[in-house]
Structures are given as structure tokens and as C-alpha cells.
Design a protein around this motif. Sequence first.
Motif, short mmCIF file in Angstrom:
data_model
loop_
_atom_site.label_atom_id
_atom_site.label_comp_id
_atom_site.label_asym_id
_atom_site.label_seq_id
_atom_site.Cartn_x
_atom_site.Cartn_y
_atom_site.Cartn_z
N ASP A 195 0.85 -1.21 0.00
CA ASP A 195 0.00 0.00 0.00
C ASP A 195 0.88 1.24 0.00
N LEU A 196 1.89 1.22 0.85
CA LEU A 196 2.74 2.41 1.01
C LEU A 196 3.67 2.64 -0.18
N ALA A 197 3.96 1.56 -0.91
CA ALA A 197 4.84 1.69 -2.08
C ALA A 197 4.06 2.15 -3.31
N ALA A 198 2.76 1.90 -3.31
CA ALA A 198 1.95 2.18 -4.50
C ALA A 198 1.95 3.67 -4.84
N GLY A 199 2.16 3.95 -6.12
CA GLY A 199 2.07 5.33 -6.60
C GLY A 199 3.20 6.25 -6.15
N GLN A 200 4.26 5.69 -5.60
CA GLN A 200 5.37 6.53 -5.12
C GLN A 200 6.26 6.97 -6.28
N GLU A 201 6.66 8.22 -6.24
CA GLU A 201 7.63 8.69 -7.23
C GLU A 201 8.97 8.84 -6.53
N VAL A 202 9.87 7.93 -6.85
CA VAL A 202 11.17 7.94 -6.17
C VAL A 202 12.21 8.57 -7.09
N THR A 203 12.81 9.64 -6.59
CA THR A 203 13.84 10.31 -7.39
C THR A 203 15.14 10.38 -6.59
N GLY A 204 16.26 10.36 -7.28
CA GLY A 204 17.54 10.48 -6.60
C GLY A 204 17.75 11.93 -6.17
N MET A 205 18.65 12.13 -5.23
CA MET A 205 18.93 13.50 -4.75
C MET A 205 20.21 14.02 -5.40
N ASP A 206 20.15 15.26 -5.90
CA ASP A 206 21.37 15.87 -6.45
C ASP A 206 22.34 16.16 -5.32
N SER A 207 21.79 16.65 -4.22
CA SER A 207 22.62 16.92 -3.05
C SER A 207 22.08 16.07 -1.90
N LEU A 208 22.90 15.15 -1.40
CA LEU A 208 22.45 14.26 -0.34
C LEU A 208 22.04 15.07 0.90
N MET A 209 22.93 15.94 1.40
CA MET A 209 22.58 16.69 2.61
C MET A 209 21.44 17.67 2.32
N GLY A 210 21.39 18.18 1.09
CA GLY A 210 20.28 19.07 0.72
C GLY A 210 18.94 18.37 0.88
N GLY A 211 18.87 17.12 0.42
CA GLY A 211 17.64 16.34 0.52
C GLY A 211 17.29 16.03 1.97
N ILE A 212 18.31 15.77 2.77
CA ILE A 212 18.08 15.44 4.19
C ILE A 212 17.58 16.68 4.94
N VAL A 213 18.22 17.81 4.70
CA VAL A 213 17.82 19.06 5.38
C VAL A 213 16.38 19.42 5.00
N GLU A 214 16.06 19.23 3.73
CA GLU A 214 14.70 19.53 3.26
C GLU A 214 13.68 18.69 4.04
N GLN A 215 13.99 17.43 4.26
CA GLN A 215 13.07 16.55 4.98
C GLN A 215 12.97 16.94 6.45
N ILE A 216 14.08 17.32 7.06
CA ILE A 216 14.05 17.74 8.46
C ILE A 216 13.17 18.98 8.61
N GLU A 217 13.33 19.92 7.67
CA GLU A 217 12.53 21.16 7.75
C GLU A 217 11.05 20.87 7.53
N GLU A 218 10.77 19.96 6.58
CA GLU A 218 9.37 19.61 6.31
C GLU A 218 8.74 18.96 7.54
N SER A 219 9.48 18.04 8.15
CA SER A 219 9.00 17.32 9.32
C SER A 219 8.77 18.29 10.48
N ASN A 220 9.74 19.16 10.70
CA ASN A 220 9.63 20.16 11.77
C ASN A 220 8.43 21.09 11.53
N GLY A 221 8.15 21.37 10.26
CA GLY A 221 7.04 22.25 9.91
C GLY A 221 5.67 21.66 10.23
N LEU A 222 5.62 20.38 10.58
CA LEU A 222 4.34 19.72 10.88
C LEU A 222 4.08 19.60 12.38
N VAL A 223 4.98 20.15 13.18
CA VAL A 223 4.87 20.00 14.64
C VAL A 223 3.57 20.63 15.17
#
Length: 278
Positions: A195-223
Motif C-alpha cells: 500500500d505504502l509503495a503504491a504510486g510513489q515517485e522515487v527520485t535520486g537526490m542531487d545533493s544528499l545533505m540538501g535532501g536530508i535538510v529539506e526533509q528535516i525542515e518539512e517534518s519540523n514544519g508539521l509539529v
Amino acid sequence: MLAVLGCLAAPVNAWWGQGHGILTEGALLALPEEVPTFFREGGKVTANVVRDADLFKNRGTPMLNHAEHGEHYFNLEYLQGAEIPTERYDFIELCLKLGLNPKRVGTAPYAIAEWTERLAVAFAEHRKSRDNAVVQLKCLVYAGFVAHYAEDICQPLHATVHFNGRKQADGTVVGKGIHERVDSSLQRLGLTPADLAAGQEVTGMDSLMGGIVEQIEESNGLVDEVYALLGKWEDGENQEVHALAEERARTAVQFTASLYLTAWRRSESIRLPRWLQR
Ligand SMILES: [Zn+2]
């Protein structure tokens, strides 16, 4: 104020609880075909290993327990808007400059990045000896560690100082115990890895830390959203809880799979030393 919040008890339970295995199997299933079949079909091994990072927080292994804790969270607010440095020791230097204890801030971005790079090295070895079963197993084991820290940070209470309760202006704390309820919400969704894999668009990250920081900020934004549902998290029927928990679970699958794909693509240009013979 931040120092006071930091004194709240540290989380002792496993973020996502049983959910880590479901998310990890989902991440492997979501991968595109360019990633080798052995890896996409390795869910059993990786879903077993994914919980190990929580086992390391054990009083019987005090040195490991000490080092491991911070790897599971990042209290973004402590940085007071400063950029998250790309490398671990630059981060420690920044903490010293800001008068912060790195352990209190947390080191999750580095755990995620470094394990992704370890996986990239193992993938590079696999490219050299495609039929080596030990190397394949190693890739799947490393992937379990990538998944653990990646999935943890997608839980909003893992990316904030307000990880288990929020201090009010009058000094009282609301929401104590919330993190456990948010953690276990995934198990109540009844979603399968497919169920969780269905319809997922998986893309590689140009910048590894850039992608990680983006996710941390997104997650923090949901507090705020997480705290707005206070008192409702244990209600499996609540639509808003269901929607937010499912969104985070799908994001955790997507983020983990993207890290895997990033490691795979990165491995193509990794040069291994000549002395390496397997
Ligand atoms: Zn954890």
C-alpha cells in the motif's frame, strides 16, 4: 527557554514502533528497476536490521548507548536559524560556537548521510562482483540502518525540541506522552508495505545533505499540526489523525527509497582501492 525544554525526559521508545519494518519493506518495493533485483527483494533482511539502531540504546552497552541516542533526532530550533552544516565535525564546531551540546541537538542528519554513503560503497563493491552473496547481504544490512534514521526523522516529533510535550507561556507543559501515541499511530493504520509503495515517485537526490535538510525542515514544519491533534492520536477512527499519519508514512517510504536510489547512482562513480579482493 530552549535549555528548559531540553530538560524534558528524552524519548525512550522506538519511534514508529513496529512500523519501521513496514516502512522499510515499502521503501524497497517502491524502488525503480534500475536498482538491482536482489536489493529490491531483500525486504526480509532489511526489515529485520531496521530495528537494531533502537536495540543499541541499551544500558548493558553504556558507551554505545551514549553515542547512539543523538543519532535518532534533530532538535532543529536549537540552531536558531543557522544552516545545518554538511559535515558532522562542522556541526560540532557550530554547536560549540552557539554554546550548544551537540548530543542535545541531535545528529540524525549525519547518521542518515553517513549510512547512505556506506551503502553507496557497498553498492560499488556489488558492481565489481555482482554474484558475491556476502556483498549483497552487506548492502541489505547497511540499508536497514539508512532506513531507521531516515524514517525516524520523518516523524515530526523527531525533528523538534517539542518532542514530547510543549511548554506554555505560564510554564505548564501540554502534551506529555504524545510522542508514543504518534509513534504507534502507524500500526493502527493497517497499511501494508505494498500500500505504502503504491504510486510513489522515487527520485535520486542531487545533493544528499540538501535532501536530508529539506526533509528535516518539512517534518519540523508539521509539529503544530501534530499538537493540534492532541488527545485524538489514540483514536484510530479520527480522519485527521489518519490523514497525517498516512502522509508521514508515505513520506518516510519515499524519503528512504530516495536515499537508496541516491546511494545506488552514487556508487557508479565510486572507485574502490586496488587492494580490495573478495
Ligand atoms: Zn530510532
